[in-house]
Design a protein around this motif. Structure first.
Motif, PDB file in Angstrom:
ATOM      1  N   THR A  68       0.838  -1.192   0.000  1.00 41.21           N
ATOM      2  CA  THR A  68       0.000   0.000   0.000  1.00 41.21           C
ATOM      3  C   THR A  68       0.878   1.249   0.000  1.00 41.21           C
ATOM      4  O   THR A  68       2.075   1.186   0.316  1.00 41.21           O
ATOM      5  CB  THR A  68      -0.910  -0.008   1.237  1.00 41.21           C
ATOM      6  OG1 THR A  68      -0.086  -0.038   2.413  1.00 41.21           O
ATOM      7  CG2 THR A  68      -1.816  -1.239   1.228  1.00 41.21           C
ATOM      8  N   PRO A  69       0.319   2.398  -0.341  1.00 35.47           N
ATOM      9  CA  PRO A  69       1.120   3.641  -0.280  1.00 35.47           C
ATOM     10  C   PRO A  69       1.669   3.930   1.110  1.00 35.47           C
ATOM     11  O   PRO A  69       2.795   4.432   1.248  1.00 35.47           O
ATOM     12  CB  PRO A  69       0.121   4.713  -0.728  1.00 35.47           C
ATOM     13  CG  PRO A  69      -0.863   3.973  -1.575  1.00 35.47           C
ATOM     14  CD  PRO A  69      -0.986   2.612  -0.964  1.00 35.47           C
ATOM     15  N   ARG A  70       0.904   3.595   2.138  1.00 33.18           N
ATOM     16  CA  ARG A  70       1.397   3.830   3.490  1.00 33.18           C
ATOM     17  C   ARG A  70       2.602   2.949   3.794  1.00 33.18           C
ATOM     18  O   ARG A  70       3.579   3.401   4.405  1.00 33.18           O
ATOM     19  CB  ARG A  70       0.276   3.550   4.491  1.00 33.18           C
ATOM     20  CG  ARG A  70       0.678   3.782   5.939  1.00 33.18           C
ATOM     21  CD  ARG A  70      -0.482   3.511   6.869  1.00 33.18           C
ATOM     22  NE  ARG A  70      -0.104   3.708   8.264  1.00 33.18           N
ATOM     23  CZ  ARG A  70      -0.926   3.515   9.289  1.00 33.18           C
ATOM     24  NH1 ARG A  70      -2.178   3.127   9.061  1.00 33.18           N
ATOM     25  NH2 ARG A  70      -0.511   3.708  10.522  1.00 33.18           N
ATOM     26  N   PHE A  76      10.266   3.685   2.873  1.00 28.69           N
ATOM     27  CA  PHE A  76      11.155   4.776   2.478  1.00 28.69           C
ATOM     28  C   PHE A  76      11.718   5.489   3.705  1.00 28.69           C
ATOM     29  O   PHE A  76      12.924   5.787   3.767  1.00 28.69           O
ATOM     30  CB  PHE A  76      10.395   5.758   1.584  1.00 28.69           C
ATOM     31  CG  PHE A  76      11.209   6.954   1.183  1.00 28.69           C
ATOM     32  CD1 PHE A  76      12.178   6.856   0.196  1.00 28.69           C
ATOM     33  CD2 PHE A  76      11.013   8.181   1.807  1.00 28.69           C
ATOM     34  CE1 PHE A  76      12.933   7.962  -0.170  1.00 28.69           C
ATOM     35  CE2 PHE A  76      11.760   9.282   1.448  1.00 28.69           C
ATOM     36  CZ  PHE A  76      12.723   9.173   0.453  1.00 28.69           C
ATOM     37  N   ASP A  77      10.860   5.757   4.699  1.00 30.39           N
ATOM     38  CA  ASP A  77      11.338   6.412   5.922  1.00 30.39           C
ATOM     39  C   ASP A  77      12.345   5.536   6.659  1.00 30.39           C
ATOM     40  O   ASP A  77      13.342   6.033   7.199  1.00 30.39           O
ATOM     41  CB  ASP A  77      10.160   6.733   6.836  1.00 30.39           C
ATOM     42  CG  ASP A  77       9.215   7.762   6.226  1.00 30.39           C
ATOM     43  OD1 ASP A  77       9.649   8.473   5.298  1.00 30.39           O
ATOM     44  OD2 ASP A  77       8.042   7.831   6.661  1.00 30.39           O
ATOM     45  N   ARG A  78      12.088   4.226   6.673  1.00 34.61           N
ATOM     46  CA  ARG A  78      13.016   3.322   7.350  1.00 34.61           C
ATOM     47  C   ARG A  78      14.368   3.282   6.641  1.00 34.61           C
ATOM     48  O   ARG A  78      15.428   3.277   7.280  1.00 34.61           O
ATOM     49  CB  ARG A  78      12.408   1.920   7.423  1.00 34.61           C
ATOM     50  CG  ARG A  78      13.194   0.956   8.304  1.00 34.61           C
ATOM     51  CD  ARG A  78      12.554  -0.412   8.330  1.00 34.61           C
ATOM     52  NE  ARG A  78      11.198  -0.356   8.865  1.00 34.61           N
ATOM     53  CZ  ARG A  78      10.104  -0.519   8.138  1.00 34.61           C
ATOM     54  NH1 ARG A  78      10.195  -0.740   6.839  1.00 34.61           N
ATOM     55  NH2 ARG A  78       8.911  -0.459   8.697  1.00 34.61           N
ATOM     56  N   SER A  79      14.344   3.253   5.313  1.00 34.83           N
ATOM     57  CA  SER A  79      15.605   3.239   4.566  1.00 34.83           C
ATOM     58  C   SER A  79      16.369   4.546   4.748  1.00 34.83           C
ATOM     59  O   SER A  79      17.597   4.547   4.894  1.00 34.83           O
ATOM     60  CB  SER A  79      15.325   2.989   3.083  1.00 34.83           C
ATOM     61  OG  SER A  79      14.533   4.029   2.545  1.00 34.83           O
ATOM     62  N   GLU A  80      15.649   5.676   4.768  1.00 35.19           N
ATOM     63  CA  GLU A  80      16.314   6.956   5.007  1.00 35.19           C
ATOM     64  C   GLU A  80      16.898   7.020   6.411  1.00 35.19           C
ATOM     65  O   GLU A  80      17.994   7.559   6.621  1.00 35.19           O
ATOM     66  CB  GLU A  80      15.313   8.100   4.797  1.00 35.19           C
ATOM     67  CG  GLU A  80      14.913   8.320   3.352  1.00 35.19           C
ATOM     68  CD  GLU A  80      16.079   8.810   2.511  1.00 35.19           C
ATOM     69  OE1 GLU A  80      16.883   9.612   3.030  1.00 35.19           O
ATOM     70  OE2 GLU A  80      16.197   8.382   1.353  1.00 35.19           O
ATOM     71  N   HIS A  81      16.181   6.463   7.381  1.00 32.91           N
ATOM     72  CA  HIS A  81      16.683   6.455   8.758  1.00 32.91           C
ATOM     73  C   HIS A  81      17.942   5.597   8.873  1.00 32.91           C
ATOM     74  O   HIS A  81      18.925   5.998   9.521  1.00 32.91           O
ATOM     75  CB  HIS A  81      15.594   5.936   9.692  1.00 32.91           C
ATOM     76  CG  HIS A  81      16.010   5.856  11.128  1.00 32.91           C
ATOM     77  ND1 HIS A  81      16.230   6.969  11.908  1.00 32.91           N
ATOM     78  CD2 HIS A  81      16.271   4.785  11.923  1.00 32.91           C
ATOM     79  CE1 HIS A  81      16.598   6.606  13.123  1.00 32.91           C
ATOM     80  NE2 HIS A  81      16.629   5.288  13.163  1.00 32.91           N
TER      81      HIS A  81
END
Length: 284
Positions: A68-70, A76-81
């Motif tokens: 899902t988009p969420r 994406f947020d986890r990979s950036e973190h």
């Protein structure tokens, strides 16, 4: 008579006759509570009996449909973190390596280890050496003015986990270095277009293992039992090597100070089986 003869000639009559009236079916399982349902299925499986009826199949959602988009935003947020953590760790390594005074401090130092280093510089530290069977001696530095046995046990758990995590990361980096992956990743980071460092693999670590107390080497292989520190302290205790006396860490509900238990500065302790000195006790 005709009806009985027709029933006797039926090919399914013997099977219906052999079937027990109390046979377990999936329709009956749906009416049972969860605990009784699991118990009935387990008993039927032990008797090698098949449960008649149609089993309710679960709807399996494919991975493509479940994206899902969420979930994409969370990934994406986890990979950036993770990328931010990797770049911060690399920059911290460079800063510590450039400073001669801080060159011996690991970049992933824990707050307990950092407070111990500060206490050593101020001359107010309490150092305890803990021997482990088949492993290196653990040096624990306590920054409290009057440390208790509970604070010592807490520090032993945190420092041993940190050292074990560093050891696992060094093994992982050495494995990548042998395969030539580290050089390729370094070259990729230097040639990246937007200058952002690439994500580095994160070494997953368990919260606690039996290897933190004694060696897990069996026949040349690692046999780790993933258990909690609460279980480890129920099985193992501490013995004062200088006085050859076991330490009652449950005295005063863990609030007894090290001086009250006869543990002086630079004392040497070791892990021993609790049942050998305190007998079998009821687990709490």
């Amino acid at each position: 008579m005709d009806q009985g003869s027709r029933r006797g000639r039926s090919p399914h009559w013997e099977r219906r006759r052999a079937a027990r009236p109390d046979a377990l079916t999936y329709k009956q399982l749906q009416k049972m509570p969860l605990n009784l349902r699991k118990k009935a299925v387990r008993e039927a499986r032990n008797r090698h009996e098949k449960i008649p009826g149609r089993r309710k199949e679960r709807k399996r959602i494919s991975r493509e449909l479940s994206t899902t988009p969420r979930r994409q935003r969370n990934d994406f947020d986890r990979s950036e973190h993770n990328a931010m953590l990797a770049s911060t760790s690399q920059e911290l390594r460079r800063i510590l390596a450039s400073c001669e005074t801080l060159s011996d401090i690991p970049h992933d130092i824990t707050p307990t280890e950092l407070m111990g280093e500060i206490a050593i510089a101020e001359g107010q530290a309490t150092t305890v050496h803990v021997q482990r069977d088949g492993l290196s001696t653990l040096t624990v530095v306590l920054h409290q003015s009057e440390p208790t046995i509970a604070q010592l046990k807490r520090a032993i758990g945190l420092i041993s986990q940190a050292q074990h995590r560093r050891k696992q990361r060094e093994r992982h980096e050495e494995r990548l270095r042998r395969r030539g992956i580290a050089e390729e990743s370094a070259a990729g980071e230097s040639g990246h277009e937007d200058g952002r460092p690439r994500r580095q693999p994160v070494v997953a670590m368990a919260s606690s293992t039996g290897e933190l107390v004694h060696s897990a080497q069996r026949n040349g292989h690692d046999h780790r039992a993933f258990v909690s520190w609460r279980f480890l302290w129920r099985c193992f205790g501490l013995l004062n090597v200088d006085t050859n006396q076991p330490i009652d860490d449950r005295r005063s509900n863990g609030r007894a100070t090290l001086k009250e238990l006869g543990i002086e500065n630079a004392a040497t302790l070791k892990f021993v089986h609790r049942v050998k000195y305190f007998g079998r006790q009821r687990q709490s």
